[in-house]
Scaffold this active site. Structure first.
Site, PDB file in Angstrom:
ATOM      1  N   THR A  98       0.884  -1.170   0.000  1.00 28.03           N
ATOM      2  CA  THR A  98       0.000   0.000   0.000  1.00 28.03           C
ATOM      3  C   THR A  98       0.914   1.210   0.000  1.00 28.03           C
ATOM      4  OG1 THR A  98      -1.770  -1.128   1.174  1.00 28.03           O
ATOM      5  CG2 THR A  98      -1.769   1.270   1.278  1.00 28.03           C
ATOM      6  N   LYS A 173      -7.232   1.526  -2.795  1.00 27.23           N
ATOM      7  CA  LYS A 173      -6.816   1.094  -1.453  1.00 27.23           C
ATOM      8  C   LYS A 173      -6.976   2.227  -0.441  1.00 27.23           C
ATOM      9  CE  LYS A 173      -5.220  -1.578   1.787  1.00 27.23           C
ATOM     10  NZ  LYS A 173      -3.945  -2.263   1.933  1.00 27.23           N
ATOM     11  N   LYS A 241       0.782   4.826   8.432  1.00 23.00           N
ATOM     12  CA  LYS A 241       1.390   5.192   7.135  1.00 23.00           C
ATOM     13  C   LYS A 241       0.314   5.326   6.062  1.00 23.00           C
ATOM     14  CE  LYS A 241       2.496   1.861   4.588  1.00 23.00           C
ATOM     15  NZ  LYS A 241       1.958   1.011   3.505  1.00 23.00           N
TER      16      LYS A 241
END
Length: 289
Positions: A98, A173, A241
């Site tokens: 990701t 995502k 993150k």
């Protein structure tokens, strides 16, 4: 038995299970990871160790990466020792980390100039989905490359969708992570409410997981919260993150995301209390205090 050799970089919580599934499906597997001991189980099962990214890139037909952070992606793809410089023409490169949508576009453009086929294909489903080969795979890139790689994706996941050009997988995502961000707060509050009301929270989950409130976080992570099981299916530090990337992308598009901002602030507080290597379900600790 496939004669395709897959180079796999990153054997963390999810990567290890994904690599194992590919080997069990008959693919030859080259492996590289910064800490060799993390790949030892796969090597014992028949994977071939490569000492560097460049060595792996030069000897693989398909290269899959699933590393921690965007700077890790940059490290393995760019530079003299990176994938782009060392992969053979015609190689397919798939980043399943990701990461940043703009970075996915940059990899795609540079790959194209070297006759390499790049796809960004982040996944959702955590450790369970990776182990069972039931991941959701969100893909950005060209239709032809997607179709060529579909047999490999089908080993790893069930819900496999080409979302658009390079970067589209990463943007999808981000939508996924934004949904989870607010949902995790709701799951924690619901379980604590049930406890305060004197109910059996497991029994409450039996009712509400199948109704309109149902979600992966509620049905899979809710029980872990109740049991006090904070083992990572997905690390707090990696979720932070992801949320930062999503927040940055949303701001670039002029979009307000107050739920995402609240979740990020709570998870940052959780990480500061020493929980960055715990699973995302550890958020309930903040509500239990």
């Amino acid at each position: 038995m496939s004669s395709t050799t897959i180079g796999f970089i990153g054997t963390g919580v999810m990567g290890k299970s994904m690599a194992r599934s590919l080997m069990h499906s008959g693919y030859l597997l080259n492996v590289y990871t910064r800490t060799k001991s993390k790949a030892q189980e796969l090597l014992n099962e028949g994977a071939t160790w490569k000492n560097t990214v460049s060595e792996l890139a030069a000897s693989s037909d398909v290269i899959i990466t699933i590393v921690g952070y965007p700077n890790d992606v940059e490290e393995v793809y760019f530079g003299q020792e990176g994938i782009l410089e060392n992969a053979k023409a015609g190689t397919y490169i798939i980043d399943m980390t990701t990461s940043n949508p703009q970075l996915a576009q940059k990899i795609y453009e540079q790959a194209k100039g070297r006759n390499l086929y790049a796809l960004d294909a982040p996944v959702s489903g955590g450790d369970i989905g990776a182990r069972d080969g039931k991941l959701t795979i969100m893909i950005g890139g060209d239709q032809t490359a997607y179709e060529e790689m579909l047999p490999i994706f089908k080993v790893l996941g069930e819900n496999i969708i080409l979302q658009g050009p390079a970067g589209a997988g990463q943007h999808t995502k981000m939508s996924n992570q934004i949904t989870i961000a607010s949902n995790m707060i709701g799951v924690c509050e619901a379980i604590m409410y049930a406890k305060k009301a004197g109910l059996n929270p497991e029994r409450v989950l039996d009712s509400i997981t199948t109704g309109a409130a149902g979600s992966f976080s509620l049905s899979k992570l809710g029980p872990r919260m109740i049991k006090g099981d904070y083992e990572p299916g997905f690390y707090v530090k990696h979720f932070i993150k992801d949320m930062k990337i999503a927040l940055e992308s949303a701001k670039d598009m002029g979009l307000k995301t107050p739920g995402l901002e609240l979740s990020l602030s709570l998870y940052t507080e959780l990480a500061e209390k020493g929980e960055e290597d715990s699973g995302t379900q550890a958020l309930i600790k903040l509500f239990s205090e």
